[in-house]
Design an enzyme around this catalytic site. Sequence first.
Site, PDB file in Angstrom:
ATOM      1  N   GLY A 152       0.786  -1.227   0.000  1.00  6.08           N
ATOM      2  CA  GLY A 152       0.000   0.000   0.000  1.00  6.08           C
ATOM      3  C   GLY A 152       0.814   1.271   0.000  1.00  6.08           C
ATOM      4  CG  ASN A 162       1.951   3.154  -5.575  1.00  5.93           C
ATOM      5  OD1 ASN A 162       2.432   4.121  -6.146  1.00  5.93           O
ATOM      6  ND2 ASN A 162       2.514   1.969  -5.595  1.00  5.93           N
ATOM      7  CG  MET A 219      -0.923  -7.649  -6.878  1.00  3.25           C
ATOM      8  SD  MET A 219      -0.184  -6.572  -8.123  1.00  3.25           S
ATOM      9  CE  MET A 219       0.994  -7.680  -8.840  1.00  3.25           C
ATOM     10  CE  LYS A 220      -9.393 -11.742  -7.364  1.00  2.00           C
ATOM     11  NZ  LYS A 220      -9.006 -13.095  -7.831  1.00  2.00           N
ATOM     12  CG  LEU A 245     -11.948  -4.262 -11.280  1.00  2.00           C
ATOM     13  CD1 LEU A 245     -11.917  -4.769  -9.850  1.00  2.00           C
ATOM     14  CD2 LEU A 245     -11.608  -2.782 -11.332  1.00  2.00           C
ATOM     15  CG  ASN A 271      -3.632  -1.233 -13.152  1.00  2.00           C
ATOM     16  OD1 ASN A 271      -3.562  -1.497 -11.953  1.00  2.00           O
ATOM     17  ND2 ASN A 271      -2.845  -1.804 -14.060  1.00  2.00           N
ATOM     18  CG  HIS A 279       2.148  -2.145 -15.463  1.00  3.07           C
ATOM     19  ND1 HIS A 279       1.928  -3.381 -14.907  1.00  3.07           N
ATOM     20  CD2 HIS A 279       3.155  -2.300 -16.363  1.00  3.07           C
ATOM     21  CE1 HIS A 279       2.757  -4.259 -15.450  1.00  3.07           C
ATOM     22  NE2 HIS A 279       3.502  -3.643 -16.330  1.00  3.07           N
TER      23      HIS A 279
END
Length: 193
Positions: free
Chosen positions: A12, A14, A94-95, A97, A111, A113
């Site tokens: 977390g 970010n 990390m899934k 959506l 998102n 990256h």
Amino acid sequence: MLKLGILISGNGSNLQAIIDAIAAGDLDARIEVVISNKPNAYGLERARAAGIRAVCIKPSSFTVAEEPTHSYNEALRRILVDADVDWVVMAGYMKLLGPEVLNAFPNHVINLHPALLPKFPGAHAIEEAFAAGVPTTGVTVHIANERFDDGPILAQTEVPINPDDTLEALEARIHAAEHQLLPQTLAELCSTR
Ligand code: GRF
């Protein structure tokens, strides 16, 4: 003021960058809810320490449902809609959506990256750029869609890979770049949308 829902899966840092930018007055936004798919995500602690509602939704809680992935994403959607957020921010989530969430917030899910998409998509972007020996990599903020690390790019910043870099040094440089780019991109969304 933008109302944000933040999705996390881990440390977390970010999320913390967004919290800090709001506290510093650099981002006119309010985090309505932080949701993690991992119960031990340290980001949940960061949210609670900042007085922000922190929720864990475990995919494993839905294995008894006929369509577990649909039920899980429907639970995500419901919390985000009930929290009345304007934007959903995947900050280290990390899934993939599901369409349940994407369709509830059309073009309003972003998102982060740790590479210059479309280069080095996927969960090992920093390691792969490091191993590839390229002189430059970077960070991307983009509109999320139903595919991993795809969708219209909102912002990118380059991060050099130095010849004497260790992977750890590169990771630290990339995360520092993320902690600048994500809040800055959100601040620009405040003023443009
Ligand atoms: C970040 O590098 C993000 O780009 C990637 O996962 C990492 C999450 O870091 N998807 P944190 O949980 O925000 O510290």
